[in-house]
Design a protein around this motif. Sequence first.
Motif, PDB file in Angstrom:
ATOM      1  N   SER A 426       0.807  -1.220   0.000  1.00  0.00           N
ATOM      2  CA  SER A 426       0.000   0.000   0.000  1.00  0.00           C
ATOM      3  C   SER A 426       0.846   1.280   0.000  1.00  0.00           C
ATOM      4  CB  SER A 426      -0.920  -0.004   1.225  1.00  0.00           C
ATOM      5  OG  SER A 426      -0.141  -0.214   2.393  1.00  0.00           O
ATOM      6  N   HIS A 427       2.107   1.193   0.429  1.00  0.00           N
ATOM      7  CA  HIS A 427       2.913   2.407   0.579  1.00  0.00           C
ATOM      8  C   HIS A 427       4.188   2.346  -0.249  1.00  0.00           C
ATOM      9  CE1 HIS A 427       0.229   2.818   3.979  1.00  0.00           C
ATOM     10  NE2 HIS A 427       0.620   4.065   4.128  1.00  0.00           N
ATOM     11  N   LEU A 428       4.528   3.474  -0.850  1.00  0.00           N
ATOM     12  CA  LEU A 428       5.805   3.598  -1.548  1.00  0.00           C
ATOM     13  C   LEU A 428       6.656   4.574  -0.736  1.00  0.00           C
ATOM     14  CD1 LEU A 428       7.570   3.147  -4.150  1.00  0.00           C
ATOM     15  CD2 LEU A 428       6.538   5.232  -5.011  1.00  0.00           C
ATOM     16  N   ILE A 429       7.785   4.106  -0.240  1.00  0.00           N
ATOM     17  CA  ILE A 429       8.636   4.950   0.602  1.00  0.00           C
ATOM     18  C   ILE A 429       9.811   5.437  -0.250  1.00  0.00           C
ATOM     19  CG2 ILE A 429       9.770   5.095   2.864  1.00  0.00           C
ATOM     20  CD1 ILE A 429       6.878   3.943   2.982  1.00  0.00           C
ATOM     21  N   ILE A 430       9.915   6.739  -0.417  1.00  0.00           N
ATOM     22  CA  ILE A 430      10.962   7.295  -1.283  1.00  0.00           C
ATOM     23  C   ILE A 430      12.272   7.359  -0.480  1.00  0.00           C
ATOM     24  CG2 ILE A 430      11.597   9.247  -2.781  1.00  0.00           C
ATOM     25  CD1 ILE A 430       9.133   7.776  -3.756  1.00  0.00           C
ATOM     26  N   THR A 431      12.946   6.234  -0.409  1.00  0.00           N
ATOM     27  CA  THR A 431      14.196   6.173   0.370  1.00  0.00           C
ATOM     28  C   THR A 431      15.404   6.593  -0.469  1.00  0.00           C
ATOM     29  OG1 THR A 431      14.198   3.838  -0.186  1.00  0.00           O
ATOM     30  CG2 THR A 431      13.518   4.391   2.038  1.00  0.00           C
ATOM     31  N   ASN A 432      15.292   6.484  -1.793  1.00  0.00           N
ATOM     32  CA  ASN A 432      16.415   6.813  -2.698  1.00  0.00           C
ATOM     33  C   ASN A 432      17.721   6.191  -2.191  1.00  0.00           C
ATOM     34  OD1 ASN A 432      14.766   8.378  -4.279  1.00  0.00           O
ATOM     35  ND2 ASN A 432      15.283  10.298  -3.257  1.00  0.00           N
ATOM     36  N   HIS A 433      17.645   4.947  -1.725  1.00  0.00           N
ATOM     37  CA  HIS A 433      18.816   4.398  -1.023  1.00  0.00           C
ATOM     38  C   HIS A 433      19.904   3.852  -1.946  1.00  0.00           C
ATOM     39  CE1 HIS A 433      15.941   0.992  -1.327  1.00  0.00           C
ATOM     40  NE2 HIS A 433      17.019   0.294  -1.569  1.00  0.00           N
TER      41      HIS A 433
END
Lengths: 526, 154
Positions: A426-433
């Motif tokens: 359900s969630h997209l976490i923009i970590t740009n890791h």
Amino acid sequence: MLESLQYLIGGFSLATTMQNLAYCLIGAIVGTLIGVLPGLGPIAGIALLIPATFGLNPTSALIMLAGIYYGAMYGGSTTSILLNVPGETASVITCIDGYQMAQQGRAGPALAICAIGSFIGGTLSILGLTFLAPPLAEAALAFGPAEFFSLMVFGFVVLSNVTGTSLLKALMMAVVGLILGTIGLDPVTGNERFTFGSTYLLGGIEFVAVAIGIFGIGEILVNAAKPAKLLEQRVLVPRFRELYPSLQDLKRSIGAILRGTGVGFGVGLVPGPAPVIATLNSTGALEMQSNGTMFLQVYAPPYYFFTGPYVMKDFEHYMRVWDGPLGQAARAQLEQKGNLKYLGTVYRGLRQMTTKKPVYTPADVYGLKLRLPNVPTWMAVWKAMDADPIAVPLPDLYNALKTGRAEASEGDLPQIASFKLDEVQSHLIITNHLVQTGGMLIHKPFFDKLSKADQDLIVKAGKEAEAWANNKIKTGEAAILVDLQRKGRQVVIPDAESFRAKAMPAVDGLFKTQWSVTTWAEVLAQ
Amino acid sequence: MKASDATGGFVLLFFGGITAALSLRMPIGTFRAAGTGLFPLCLGVLLMALASIFLLTLRVQALSQSQRNAGSREAPESHRQMLLFLGAIILSTLLLDPLGYPLSALVLLVALLRILGVTQWRMNLLISSVTTGVAYLVFVHWLKIPLPMGWLGR
């Protein structure tokens, strides 16, 4: 040779202690029990039972795991012989003769001959591999597409000789098998074939599932169609003496066992159906490749930091370092150790995280079952961030997230979209890791043989392809993000700096132990 | 012409046709630069050709013998039992997601034992429950294999 012998004697002296033999016996018994269960082969058995070896010293643990492996290999043949249901892929052929013997009341000799054959074949193959490994490895790596094709044709020629009365029926069944084998992702283009939108079919149809369907369910249906009286008549009660093979049985089997050992040893050396592209490219079996950054991990491991989590700030930073002295040194090592000439870098997007809950700070990933590809350095960093990394092959990712085997995943946006992960997250976490790139490389001896004009043309085409692909992926990345939001997925922008700070000790540690050609501070300064 | 062989031949001819037709929806490319659909298209056409030759051979054999070989037929009761068996397996597969593994396995075993002739409900339920319980303990508890639990897992 003498060195190999010394190692072998040293190995035997360690392996044959009472304690290690006991662990081997326990492993073999448990492995046999696992192998009997349909669909669970040696690899799955080892994966499931690894925790059982955590308390042991490394030597005993490896011996116990070897016992589990061989036990599971043998266990698969038990159900093949007794029930006509293969426990795993390798024991499918055992169904053909073994079940026939069982129907004649000779299941005992069939099981014993199978065990003796496995022991002789396994022992001779290991001895052969110990002494001949280096030259055989070279020969095995020379096995390219043309050789695989020849092997397949050879397989069909053999098939035409072992198929009983009707060659036409055998050929039709072989073609049906090949058609079933095309289901899933096309290995060359990556496009879907006959998946009908089902993510279950992306990884293709497992051979074990087909074998159980054909042999197991087929056998059940055949029996269901027979009157009960006929089934009762088939129950044979042998005498104890008939439970083990006679001298005559062994005499008749020994030729087949030795033939099987030779063929199995040769076939077992050949790399699997999904060989490492970097290696094939290095040996010249593939002239060019354009995929991820596995070539760095294989031929220039100290420079694999280019694709380490949180190491690079963004793609521009990545390219500055890649075009600088560190990148030049990495390319030189690729040419020297891998015979690979680097042509261009394709941007594949920044890796993000998908979850079923919002993630704002590193505390939110505590104990999170995060799916990762099987890259030890990535696992180490996420483990240090208190996540619970789990290695799942990409085609199984959707189902792992759906069933709860994994709670979260990480990957670039094109991967998240093409594997429809938004359906189960359900969630997209923009970590740009991580800055995900792919390299275009060419086999250097092949490149050197070309005329100067052709070389220039290839280098120019590489640069053009790089510019075109980078532009296309950057545009596509934005479109995917908009599309995910339109579908109602929650996009969370977490506190990136706190994540980077949490990863710092692990990344610094990797620079000290694995990527010692530089330091993180030096990379960040560029 | 043996009826079962002829049916098999027609099924394979149809399967080859479907494969070829679906392959045409994918990029075909050329033999030098093959697209996703080229290999399955070739296989579909090859299967159709082989099935056609097979059916022709059957026809020629039937004409030369000038007698119809009815082939071995199962008793109608056996056919019914086999179809019920197959139906039970398909039904339990469809029920796997909504009902979950333990319940769908129980339903499947009860049905299979009933079809096989275990008429006493008490005995049937006892065998089915014990077998399902053991399978659940081995696969889900001991081996930690993730299987759908349906509404039991909610």
